[in-house]
Design a protein around this motif. Structure first.
Motif, mmCIF file in Angstrom:
data_model
loop_
_atom_site.group_PDB
_atom_site.id
_atom_site.type_symbol
_atom_site.label_atom_id
_atom_site.label_comp_id
_atom_site.label_asym_id
_atom_site.label_seq_id
_atom_site.Cartn_x
_atom_site.Cartn_y
_atom_site.Cartn_z
ATOM 1 N N GLU A 1 0.845 -1.174 0.000
ATOM 2 C CA GLU A 1 0.000 0.000 0.000
ATOM 3 C C GLU A 1 0.895 1.244 0.000
ATOM 4 O O GLU A 1 1.587 1.512 0.991
ATOM 5 N N PRO A 2 0.915 2.008 -1.097
ATOM 6 C CA PRO A 2 1.779 3.188 -1.196
ATOM 7 C C PRO A 2 1.527 4.252 -0.133
ATOM 8 O O PRO A 2 2.436 5.005 0.217
ATOM 9 N N ARG A 3 0.310 4.327 0.397
ATOM 10 C CA ARG A 3 0.067 5.346 1.433
ATOM 11 C C ARG A 3 0.798 4.996 2.723
ATOM 12 O O ARG A 3 1.177 5.872 3.486
ATOM 13 N N ALA A 4 1.008 3.715 2.967
ATOM 14 C CA ALA A 4 1.739 3.279 4.155
ATOM 15 C C ALA A 4 3.241 3.166 3.889
ATOM 16 O O ALA A 4 4.050 3.353 4.799
ATOM 17 N N TYR A 5 3.590 2.857 2.655
ATOM 18 C CA TYR A 5 4.988 2.658 2.270
ATOM 19 C C TYR A 5 5.193 3.335 0.927
ATOM 20 O O TYR A 5 5.023 2.721 -0.125
ATOM 21 N N PRO A 6 5.528 4.633 0.931
ATOM 22 C CA PRO A 6 5.575 5.424 -0.313
ATOM 23 C C PRO A 6 6.474 4.865 -1.408
ATOM 24 O O PRO A 6 6.268 5.155 -2.572
ATOM 25 N N LEU A 7 7.453 4.042 -1.058
ATOM 26 C CA LEU A 7 8.329 3.493 -2.088
ATOM 27 C C LEU A 7 7.625 2.502 -3.004
ATOM 28 O O LEU A 7 8.139 2.151 -4.059
ATOM 29 N N GLY B 1 4.886 3.215 -4.507
ATOM 30 C CA GLY B 1 4.210 4.036 -5.512
ATOM 31 C C GLY B 1 5.120 5.156 -5.959
ATOM 32 O O GLY B 1 6.336 5.103 -5.812
ATOM 33 N N THR B 2 4.515 6.179 -6.521
ATOM 34 C CA THR B 2 5.244 7.379 -6.908
ATOM 35 C C THR B 2 4.952 8.432 -5.847
ATOM 36 O O THR B 2 3.807 8.864 -5.719
ATOM 37 N N PRO B 3 5.959 8.837 -5.097
ATOM 38 C CA PRO B 3 5.709 9.744 -3.976
ATOM 39 C C PRO B 3 5.574 11.213 -4.396
ATOM 40 O O PRO B 3 6.130 12.097 -3.764
ATOM 41 N N GLN C 1 10.344 18.154 -2.309
ATOM 42 C CA GLN C 1 11.432 18.707 -1.509
ATOM 43 C C GLN C 1 11.759 17.711 -0.407
ATOM 44 O O GLN C 1 10.881 17.325 0.368
ATOM 45 N N SER C 2 13.011 17.289 -0.351
ATOM 46 C CA SER C 2 13.437 16.354 0.686
ATOM 47 C C SER C 2 14.829 16.730 1.166
ATOM 48 O O SER C 2 15.717 16.996 0.363
ATOM 49 N N VAL C 3 14.972 16.751 2.474
ATOM 50 C CA VAL C 3 16.269 16.993 3.102
ATOM 51 C C VAL C 3 16.649 15.696 3.815
ATOM 52 O O VAL C 3 15.851 15.144 4.574
ATOM 53 N N ILE D 1 17.148 6.214 2.502
ATOM 54 C CA ILE D 1 17.910 6.845 1.425
ATOM 55 C C ILE D 1 17.111 6.791 0.122
ATOM 56 O O ILE D 1 17.017 7.790 -0.606
ATOM 57 N N ARG D 2 16.517 5.634 -0.158
ATOM 58 C CA ARG D 2 15.698 5.501 -1.379
ATOM 59 C C ARG D 2 14.498 6.445 -1.348
ATOM 60 O O ARG D 2 14.134 7.029 -2.372
ATOM 61 N N LEU D 3 13.871 6.585 -0.192
ATOM 62 C CA LEU D 3 12.732 7.492 -0.079
ATOM 63 C C LEU D 3 13.160 8.921 -0.390
ATOM 64 O O LEU D 3 12.485 9.632 -1.145
ATOM 65 N N HIS D 4 14.257 9.358 0.173
ATOM 66 C CA HIS D 4 14.769 10.707 -0.089
ATOM 67 C C HIS D 4 14.955 10.922 -1.593
ATOM 68 O O HIS D 4 14.485 11.917 -2.143
ATOM 69 N N HIS D 5 15.613 9.985 -2.253
ATOM 70 C CA HIS D 5 15.870 10.129 -3.686
ATOM 71 C C HIS D 5 14.575 10.047 -4.498
ATOM 72 O O HIS D 5 14.415 10.777 -5.485
ATOM 73 N N ALA D 6 13.643 9.198 -4.095
ATOM 74 C CA ALA D 6 12.364 9.082 -4.808
ATOM 75 C C ALA D 6 11.555 10.370 -4.683
ATOM 76 O O ALA D 6 10.925 10.804 -5.653
ATOM 77 N N LEU D 7 11.564 10.976 -3.505
ATOM 78 C CA LEU D 7 10.854 12.248 -3.319
ATOM 79 C C LEU D 7 11.437 13.322 -4.226
ATOM 80 O O LEU D 7 10.707 14.067 -4.881
ATOM 81 N N GLN D 8 12.755 13.396 -4.277
ATOM 82 C CA GLN D 8 13.389 14.381 -5.149
ATOM 83 C C GLN D 8 13.098 14.095 -6.620
ATOM 84 O O GLN D 8 12.827 15.015 -7.388
ATOM 85 N N ALA D 9 13.150 12.833 -7.021
ATOM 86 C CA ALA D 9 12.889 12.471 -8.414
ATOM 87 C C ALA D 9 11.462 12.801 -8.817
ATOM 88 O O ALA D 9 11.195 13.100 -9.988
#
Length: 85
Positions: free
Chosen positions: A1-7, A9-11, A44-46, A32-40
């Motif tokens: 479920e992407p709402r529980a685990y954004p990786l 889906g497309t965040p 905005q991810s720090v 680390i993957r979440l950070h990069h997926a958010l940026q992609a």
């Protein structure tokens, strides 16, 4: 479920994120993957890597200076973006 685990889906469309990645956490690579997926996705991810910390370290802010610092940073991050939270 992407709402529980954004990786899963497309965040896209998520609010700005501060990703506190505990270096010794089994989920470190996911952070680390979440950070990069958010940026992609145009978000905005720090990313802050918390060296030497394990999963759940934020629950020990009274004992661990690193946890107290990370929580202060998270609070400042949220306060700087009041319309997002």
């Amino acid at each position: 479920e992407p709402r529980a685990y954004p990786l899963l889906g497309t965040p896209g469309g998520l609010p700005p994120a501060l990703v506190l990645a505990a270096e010794l956490d089994l989920l470190f690579d996911d952070s680390i993957r979440l950070h990069h997926a958010l940026q992609a996705a145009g978000g905005q991810s720090v990313l802050r890597v918390c060296r030497g910390m394990n999963h759940g370290f934020l629950n020990q802010a009274n004992e661990l200076a690193a946890a107290a610092r990370a929580l202060r940073e998270a609070g400042a991050f949220a306060r700087a973006r009041p319309s997002c939270f």
